[in-house]
Design an enzyme around this catalytic site. Sequence first.
Site, PDB file in Angstrom:
ATOM      1  N   ARG A 114      64.897  26.873 -21.372  1.00  0.00           N
ATOM      2  CA  ARG A 114      63.760  26.676 -22.288  1.00  0.00           C
ATOM      3  C   ARG A 114      62.674  25.970 -21.506  1.00  0.00           C
ATOM      4  O   ARG A 114      62.878  24.849 -21.026  1.00  0.00           O
ATOM      5  CB  ARG A 114      64.196  25.866 -23.508  1.00  0.00           C
ATOM      6  CG  ARG A 114      63.044  25.402 -24.367  1.00  0.00           C
ATOM      7  CD  ARG A 114      63.478  24.869 -25.719  1.00  0.00           C
ATOM      8  NE  ARG A 114      63.829  25.949 -26.612  1.00  0.00           N
ATOM      9  CZ  ARG A 114      63.898  25.850 -27.943  1.00  0.00           C
ATOM     10  NH1 ARG A 114      63.651  24.695 -28.529  1.00  0.00           N
ATOM     11  NH2 ARG A 114      64.221  26.878 -28.686  1.00  0.00           N
ATOM     12  N   HIS A 141      59.886  34.116 -27.400  1.00  0.00           N
ATOM     13  CA  HIS A 141      61.148  33.560 -27.901  1.00  0.00           C
ATOM     14  C   HIS A 141      62.064  34.747 -28.273  1.00  0.00           C
ATOM     15  O   HIS A 141      62.346  34.993 -29.446  1.00  0.00           O
ATOM     16  CB  HIS A 141      60.886  32.667 -29.106  1.00  0.00           C
ATOM     17  CG  HIS A 141      62.007  31.738 -29.447  1.00  0.00           C
ATOM     18  ND1 HIS A 141      63.192  31.687 -28.734  1.00  0.00           N
ATOM     19  CD2 HIS A 141      62.135  30.807 -30.436  1.00  0.00           C
ATOM     20  CE1 HIS A 141      63.980  30.765 -29.274  1.00  0.00           C
ATOM     21  NE2 HIS A 141      63.362  30.227 -30.305  1.00  0.00           N
ATOM     22  N   GLN A 144      65.189  34.431 -30.627  1.00  0.00           N
ATOM     23  CA  GLN A 144      64.829  34.288 -32.040  1.00  0.00           C
ATOM     24  C   GLN A 144      64.574  35.659 -32.667  1.00  0.00           C
ATOM     25  O   GLN A 144      65.077  35.963 -33.750  1.00  0.00           O
ATOM     26  CB  GLN A 144      63.562  33.417 -32.137  1.00  0.00           C
ATOM     27  CG  GLN A 144      63.090  33.184 -33.556  1.00  0.00           C
ATOM     28  CD  GLN A 144      64.038  32.295 -34.339  1.00  0.00           C
ATOM     29  OE1 GLN A 144      64.406  31.237 -33.885  1.00  0.00           O
ATOM     30  NE2 GLN A 144      64.431  32.729 -35.524  1.00  0.00           N
ATOM     31  N   ASP A 236      55.428  30.330 -38.676  1.00  0.00           N
ATOM     32  CA  ASP A 236      55.937  29.422 -37.639  1.00  0.00           C
ATOM     33  C   ASP A 236      55.068  28.164 -37.703  1.00  0.00           C
ATOM     34  O   ASP A 236      54.001  28.151 -38.338  1.00  0.00           O
ATOM     35  CB  ASP A 236      55.810  30.134 -36.268  1.00  0.00           C
ATOM     36  CG  ASP A 236      56.326  29.317 -35.086  1.00  0.00           C
ATOM     37  OD1 ASP A 236      57.021  28.308 -35.298  1.00  0.00           O
ATOM     38  OD2 ASP A 236      56.021  29.699 -33.938  1.00  0.00           O
ATOM     39  N   CYS A 276      61.291  30.630 -38.174  1.00  0.00           N
ATOM     40  CA  CYS A 276      62.223  30.367 -37.071  1.00  0.00           C
ATOM     41  C   CYS A 276      62.854  28.986 -37.181  1.00  0.00           C
ATOM     42  O   CYS A 276      63.942  28.760 -36.645  1.00  0.00           O
ATOM     43  CB  CYS A 276      61.496  30.505 -35.738  1.00  0.00           C
ATOM     44  SG  CYS A 276      59.991  29.503 -35.647  1.00  0.00           S
ATOM     45  N   ARG A 304      71.343  33.337 -35.129  1.00  0.00           N
ATOM     46  CA  ARG A 304      71.116  32.954 -33.740  1.00  0.00           C
ATOM     47  C   ARG A 304      72.450  32.920 -32.991  1.00  0.00           C
ATOM     48  O   ARG A 304      72.546  33.346 -31.841  1.00  0.00           O
ATOM     49  CB  ARG A 304      70.443  31.569 -33.664  1.00  0.00           C
ATOM     50  CG  ARG A 304      69.047  31.484 -34.275  1.00  0.00           C
ATOM     51  CD  ARG A 304      68.042  32.295 -33.501  1.00  0.00           C
ATOM     52  NE  ARG A 304      68.010  31.925 -32.101  1.00  0.00           N
ATOM     53  CZ  ARG A 304      67.332  30.897 -31.592  1.00  0.00           C
ATOM     54  NH1 ARG A 304      66.581  30.155 -32.371  1.00  0.00           N
ATOM     55  NH2 ARG A 304      67.346  30.641 -30.294  1.00  0.00           N
TER      56      ARG A 304
HETATM   57  N1   CP Z   1      64.142  28.282 -33.787  1.00  0.00           N
HETATM   58  C1   CP Z   1      64.481  27.543 -32.716  1.00  0.00           C
HETATM   59  O1   CP Z   1      64.430  28.008 -31.584  1.00  0.00           O
HETATM   60  O2   CP Z   1      64.868  26.284 -33.008  1.00  0.00           O
HETATM   61  P1   CP Z   1      65.114  25.121 -31.940  1.00  0.00           P
HETATM   62  O3   CP Z   1      63.773  24.734 -31.379  1.00  0.00           O
HETATM   63  O4   CP Z   1      65.733  24.011 -32.733  1.00  0.00           O
HETATM   64  O5   CP Z   1      66.014  25.617 -30.861  1.00  0.00           O
HETATM   65  N1  NVA Z   2      56.435  28.106 -31.864  1.00  0.00           N
HETATM   66  C1  NVA Z   2      57.407  27.045 -31.953  1.00  0.00           C
HETATM   67  C2  NVA Z   2      58.775  27.624 -32.128  1.00  0.00           C
HETATM   68  C3  NVA Z   2      59.857  26.602 -32.296  1.00  0.00           C
HETATM   69  C4  NVA Z   2      61.217  27.234 -32.367  1.00  0.00           C
HETATM   70  C5  NVA Z   2      57.338  26.201 -30.702  1.00  0.00           C
HETATM   71  O1  NVA Z   2      57.151  26.769 -29.612  1.00  0.00           O
HETATM   72  O2  NVA Z   2      57.441  24.981 -30.801  1.00  0.00           O
END
Ligand code: CP
Ligand code: NVA
Length: 321
Positions: A114, A141, A144, A236, A276, A304
């Site tokens: 990440r 993502h 997701q 989101d 998400c 997920r």
């Molecule tokens: N939706 C999602 O990716 O959640 P987290 O940021 O908690 O991993």
């Molecule tokens: N768009 C959000 C998604 C979180 C899962 C972020 O990047 O923080």
Amino acid sequence: MTSAVSKSPVQSIQAPHLLSDTDLTSGELQALIGLASRVKNAPRDYAASLTGRSIALLFEKPSLRTRLTFELAIQQLGGFTVFQDHRDGRIGEREPVKDIARNLDRWVDAIVARTFKQETLEQLSQWSSVPVINALSGKYHPCQAIADFQTLTQHFGQLEGLKMAFVGDGNNVCHSLLLCAARLGVSLTVATPPEYGPDPDVVARACELARTSSATIELSFDPREAVSGVSAVYTDLWTSMGWEAETHQRRAAFADFQVDDELMSQAASNAVFMHCLPASRGEEVTDSVIESPFSVVFDQAENRLHAQKALLLMFLTEEDG
Ligand code: CP
Ligand code: NVA
């Protein structure tokens, strides 16, 4: 490490890495969704699929769902994980990304990362002989989106011909939805304030992919128009991780893009609400909508786990023959 899991009927993914949704073909995406459902229904059938395999998780940002579902998925498939917390020092800060990749690929069978920058994932992948999987970047993502389309398949029976709207920030989650919807024949309208639209290159790619399916891809600045008659309304966070300094400015810019009961009433009568998570109630969604019977946010979160199991199986299983 290069050892393979035992022979199995699981289809392999041809791309070496999953950096963006475009690394998956339409057939692979459909196979992933199908396998995710099979894994969900019969988890014990896959309990030894990753025996002896190890996977590294590198996270530059916080996570509940992605981290825990990857850790659980790997353990429930018989493998094990090591976690490297990069929240206090980005990947590449202590030593070059290319060196990190060439250490890790001697020890593990895959790298789940990440990152803030998409380029960090690209660099890891350029120097890694094992698959690098995007666990959310500033741009995409994909994990997701796979779980989201699995959720829609479960709910509606099939995806082809479905209409969906994304309301809010045209960011990483929106980008992955655009690319997968276009491949899967789901028509997607994205409604954002003018200055927060999705990346034009991603939109162009989604429009190109939509030409091979029955999907249409549209952009709008009007949430009511976007959700009119759709079967799924998705939103989101207005302020994604890394953009916290803009919180106040974003609250003002997105004020007319909240998903509330009135907006949901413009969608089809059987429409679902999707997010998400994490959600900021009172900003992009009201408490009443996220807690409503038509909210499928926890099905998305559950999926997920299953979708990432399917992804790992398809990346780490060698095809028969
Ligand atoms: N939706 C999602 O990716 O959640 P987290 O940021 O908690 O991993
Ligand atoms: N768009 C959000 C998604 C979180 C899962 C972020 O990047 O923080």
